[in-house]
Design a protein around this motif. Structure first.
Motif, PDB file in Angstrom:
ATOM      1  N   THR A   3       0.813  -1.292   0.031  1.00  0.00           N
ATOM      2  CA  THR A   3      -0.054  -0.027   0.135  1.00  0.00           C
ATOM      3  C   THR A   3       0.839   1.191   0.074  1.00  0.00           C
ATOM      4  O   THR A   3       0.432   2.300  -0.730  1.00  0.00           O
ATOM      5  N   ARG A  13      -2.025  -1.572 -10.035  1.00  0.00           N
ATOM      6  CA  ARG A  13      -1.895  -2.799  -9.171  1.00  0.00           C
ATOM      7  C   ARG A  13      -0.956  -3.942  -9.825  1.00  0.00           C
ATOM      8  O   ARG A  13       0.001  -4.309  -9.170  1.00  0.00           O
ATOM      9  N   ASP A 105      -5.942  -9.914  -7.814  1.00  0.00           N
ATOM     10  CA  ASP A 105      -7.190 -10.006  -7.086  1.00  0.00           C
ATOM     11  C   ASP A 105      -7.078 -10.127  -5.412  1.00  0.00           C
ATOM     12  O   ASP A 105      -7.689  -9.734  -4.748  1.00  0.00           O
ATOM     13  N   THR A 108      -6.767  -6.856  -4.123  1.00  0.00           N
ATOM     14  CA  THR A 108      -7.900  -6.075  -3.963  1.00  0.00           C
ATOM     15  C   THR A 108      -8.740  -6.809  -2.919  1.00  0.00           C
ATOM     16  O   THR A 108      -9.401  -5.975  -2.039  1.00  0.00           O
ATOM     17  N   SER A 109      -8.602  -7.793  -2.690  1.00  0.00           N
ATOM     18  CA  SER A 109      -9.394  -8.691  -1.518  1.00  0.00           C
ATOM     19  C   SER A 109      -8.907  -8.238  -0.291  1.00  0.00           C
ATOM     20  O   SER A 109      -9.695  -8.058   0.605  1.00  0.00           O
ATOM     21  N   GLY A 112     -10.189  -4.872   0.750  1.00  0.00           N
ATOM     22  CA  GLY A 112     -11.443  -4.916   0.961  1.00  0.00           C
ATOM     23  C   GLY A 112     -11.764  -5.321   2.277  1.00  0.00           C
ATOM     24  O   GLY A 112     -12.590  -4.804   3.123  1.00  0.00           O
ATOM     25  N   HIS A 122     -14.971   1.134   1.233  1.00  0.00           N
ATOM     26  CA  HIS A 122     -14.200   0.044   0.568  1.00  0.00           C
ATOM     27  C   HIS A 122     -13.043   0.769  -0.237  1.00  0.00           C
ATOM     28  O   HIS A 122     -13.072   1.878  -0.731  1.00  0.00           O
ATOM     29  N   HIS A 124     -10.045   0.490  -2.897  1.00  0.00           N
ATOM     30  CA  HIS A 124      -9.557  -0.332  -4.312  1.00  0.00           C
ATOM     31  C   HIS A 124      -8.011   0.237  -4.436  1.00  0.00           C
ATOM     32  O   HIS A 124      -7.755   1.284  -4.190  1.00  0.00           O
ATOM     33  N   PRO A 125      -7.205  -0.796  -4.982  1.00  0.00           N
ATOM     34  CA  PRO A 125      -5.882  -0.355  -5.240  1.00  0.00           C
ATOM     35  C   PRO A 125      -5.678   0.763  -5.938  1.00  0.00           C
ATOM     36  O   PRO A 125      -4.915   1.768  -5.968  1.00  0.00           O
ATOM     37  N   HIS A 126      -6.633   1.113  -7.013  1.00  0.00           N
ATOM     38  CA  HIS A 126      -6.525   2.126  -7.821  1.00  0.00           C
ATOM     39  C   HIS A 126      -6.769   3.581  -7.260  1.00  0.00           C
ATOM     40  O   HIS A 126      -6.364   4.646  -7.669  1.00  0.00           O
TER      41      HIS A 126
END
Length: 185
Positions: A3, A13, A105, A108-109, A112, A122, A124-126
């Motif tokens: 992160t 990502r 993923d 991302t998971s 989350g 929530h 998200h990497p973006h």
């Protein structure tokens, strides 16, 4: 650490997951983004070149980030030794626990689950990519530099995506100019 790199580099990502140690230049405080880890149902997890560049791009990093990477690399080397033959070293900075490329993923998971566990919206990497670009705009960095850091092939892509941020940053500029020229001390 992932992160941290998402936020400090603005990389995608797959670009962070595709980063390999031979593209981390500790002496020069930079990384080269020239590999991408992707997933497709018909291919599984695979490597490719980044979205907009086949030769890659260099991203300068703060000395503090490089120190964190050095510490992380030392820890990872200890883990490799501890795991022995189970670990299939492929040079990834952020591999699975067996050394193979991480499924995109999974990041991302994890984000989350982290968000939910800590009562956060929530993430998200973006979002880290957008945060980095927004922070740079609000600190008066030019669109060309931001576009280069993000790996956009055209500056117009960056300015189109961040038009609302540019407008807000320009309002901040207006306020600064008003304070300088129009308001009496």
């Amino acid at each position: 650490m992932t992160t941290h790199l998402f936020l400090i580099t603005g990389a995608r990502r797959g670009e962070i997951l595709g980063l390999k140690w031979d593209k981390v230049f500790f002496e020069e405080n930079k990384v080269q983004i020239c590999n991408n880890v992707l997933y497709r149902a018909d291919r599984g997890v695979y490597e490719d070149t980044p979205k907009t560049s086949t030769s890659g791009r260099f991203i300068a990093l703060p000395a503090e980030t490089m120190q964190l990477l050095q510490q992380y690399k030392a820890w990872q080397n200890e883990e490799r030794l501890r795991l022995g033959e189970y670990y299939n070293y492929q040079g990834f900075v952020f591999p699975q626990d067996n050394g193979k490329p991480m499924h995109p993923d999974s990041v991302t998971s994890w984000l989350g689950k982290f968000s939910k566990r800590h009562g956060l919206p929530h993430v998200h990497p973006h979002a880290f990519r957008h945060t980095m670009a927004s922070l740079l705009y609000f600190n008066h960095v030019d669109s060309v530099s931001i576009s280069k850091r993000l790996g956009h092939s055209k500056v117009s892509t960056t300015t189109d995506i961040y038009a609302h941020v540019i407008a807000a940053a320009d309002q901040q500029n207006t306020d600064i100019l008003a304070d300088i020229f129009l308001k009496k001390a």
